[in-house]
Scaffold this active site. Structure first.
Site, PDB file in Angstrom:
ATOM      1  CB  VAL A  77      -5.475  13.123  11.044  1.00  0.00           C
ATOM      2  CG1 VAL A  77      -4.072  12.825  10.789  1.00  0.00           C
ATOM      3  CG2 VAL A  77      -5.969  12.276  12.180  1.00  0.00           C
ATOM      4  CB  ILE A  82      -5.430   5.566   9.250  1.00  0.00           C
ATOM      5  CG1 ILE A  82      -5.862   6.420  10.185  1.00  0.00           C
ATOM      6  CG2 ILE A  82      -6.936   4.911   8.632  1.00  0.00           C
ATOM      7  CD1 ILE A  82      -6.410   7.684   9.797  1.00  0.00           C
ATOM      8  CB  SER A 113      -1.199  14.336   3.912  1.00  0.00           C
ATOM      9  OG  SER A 113      -0.082  14.274   2.976  1.00  0.00           O
ATOM     10  CG  ASP A 133     -15.991   9.143   5.031  1.00  0.00           C
ATOM     11  OD1 ASP A 133     -16.986   9.329   5.299  1.00  0.00           O
ATOM     12  OD2 ASP A 133     -15.039   9.462   5.961  1.00  0.00           O
ATOM     13  CG  HIS A 188     -15.491  14.143   5.839  1.00  0.00           C
ATOM     14  ND1 HIS A 188     -14.608  15.147   5.391  1.00  0.00           N
ATOM     15  CD2 HIS A 188     -14.423  13.298   6.817  1.00  0.00           C
ATOM     16  CE1 HIS A 188     -13.433  14.888   5.750  1.00  0.00           C
ATOM     17  NE2 HIS A 188     -13.077  13.906   6.610  1.00  0.00           N
ATOM     18  N   GLY A 235     -15.848   9.398   8.778  1.00  0.00           N
ATOM     19  CA  GLY A 235     -14.744   8.345   9.167  1.00  0.00           C
ATOM     20  C   GLY A 235     -14.515   8.203  10.424  1.00  0.00           C
ATOM     21  CB  SER A 236     -13.031  10.566  12.867  1.00  0.00           C
ATOM     22  OG  SER A 236     -13.691  11.883  12.702  1.00  0.00           O
TER      23      SER A 236
END
Length: 342
Positions: free
Chosen positions: A89, A174, A243, A295, A320, A322-323
């Site tokens: 993202v 999110i 961001s 994360d 990392h 998260g997704s």
């Protein structure tokens, strides 16, 4: 490793360079096209030399968040390059000034990972507030026999705390998904002790009150935009989901953390450099903050086992992920491919 659809040479249209294995479904779609596909089909990043050599004459490139899209890559690709699509993202790994100067399109993968990242955010909230990282260590290190149960062993703050304040640094899709999940654990929305939500955004809108009223209606709890210092002071749970840019880099620093409540928890599921790791470690060591769930962390993936935040029992650090649900990553891969084609 290079794999190319050379058998379709008679009908080649564009050269597309893919900097990682995008999974069976997305890669099959790529290779079944009429385009020339040059791919590094490994889970590890391709050598920079491989990338610079193979992007020459490419029309499109698929990159990961660790692949720098800078002047050297764009120069190597040359004037044929039309689009760079990233499997993420965020696009803080892009030199956007250089990209814009060449009129190159940027593709990214919003929406498909909203639920997965929101799940991880809630997981970190629960683990941090209930001190699950410390509890797991006691078992894994064989210290359970000498850590007898006691009434206040490993206690922490509760999500059912009356008038809980949930704060968000960044309040996009999110964050909305995360808030909805967290509300399932809190006091009833219409009770006298219902939680509230505060958030900060890049700027105040001309119709800010109307926006906040719509959010209050949408989530069923009082929701309003506040300035950063108010967000720090009033949040019981502070979740970072903005961001990474020049304004947010290092925003959560010593001064910010000093304003936070001593029983508050900090969660970062955005980008590591938004939080000053040294300042966070100091705040945790001094007991100025209840705990942190990360994360992402500045300097990742080069985080040693003796990093102050890794060693701190009040900090949960994940690599990392998260997704990292099957559905989310498959959706990201397909969207990454589709952005290049579009």
């Amino acid at each position: 490793m290079i794999k190319s659809s050379e058998s379709k040479s008679a009908s080649l249209k564009h050269k597309i360079v893919v900097c990682r294995d995008l999974g069976k479904e997305a890669m099959s779609l790529l290779y079944s096209s009429d385009h020339e596909i040059v791919a590094w089909e490994k889970d590890s990043p391709p050598p920079r030399k491989w990338v610079l050599e193979n992007v020459q004459g490419a029309s499109g490139i698929c990159v990961m968040m660790v692949d720098k899209v800078d002047e050297s890559l764009l120069d190597a690709a040359g004037p044929s390059l039309k689009v760079v699509s990233t499997f993420s993202v965020g696009y803080d790994h892009f030199d956007m000034a250089a990209v814009r100067a060449r009129n190159i399109r940027v593709g990214y993968t919003p929406n498909v990972l909203n639920d997965a990242v929101a799940d991880i955010a809630v997981l970190l909230v629960l683990m941090t507030m209930r001190r699950i990282g410390e509890a797991i260590q006691i078992v894994q290190e064989g210290r359970w026999p000498e850590t007898p149960w006691s009434p206040f062993l490993l206690t922490g703050p509760a999500l059912t705390k009356p008038s809980l304040t949930i704060g968000f640094l960044g309040f996009g899709r999110i964050s909305h998904c995360t808030l909805e999940r967290l509300l399932a654990f809190t006091q009833p929305r219409k009770s006298a002790h219902a939680p509230r939500c505060i958030y900060t955004s890049s700027r105040v809108r001309s119709n800010q009150q109307e926006i906040d009223n719509e959010y209050t209606e949408q989530f069923g709890i009082a929701t309003r935009r506040v300035e950063v210092d108010v967000l720090a002071r009033e949040s019981d749970i502070l979740i970072i989901l903005c961001s990474l840019n020049k304004d947010t880099k290092g925003m959560v620093n010593e001064a910010f953390l000093e304003k936070m409540k001593s029983d508050a928890v900090l969660i970062n599921v955005a980008r590591g450099p938004i939080v000053d790791s040294t300042a966070l470690a100091t705040a945790l060591e001094n007991g100025h903050l209840c705990g942190a769930g990360l994360d992402v962390i500045d300097g990742e993936p080069n985080i040693p086992r003796d990093h102050p935040l890794v060693l701190n029992p009040r900090c949960v650090v994940l690599p990392h992920v998260g997704s990292a649900s099957d559905m989310s990553r498959t959706g990201m891969a397909k969207l990454c491919k589709q952005q290049v084609y579009a």
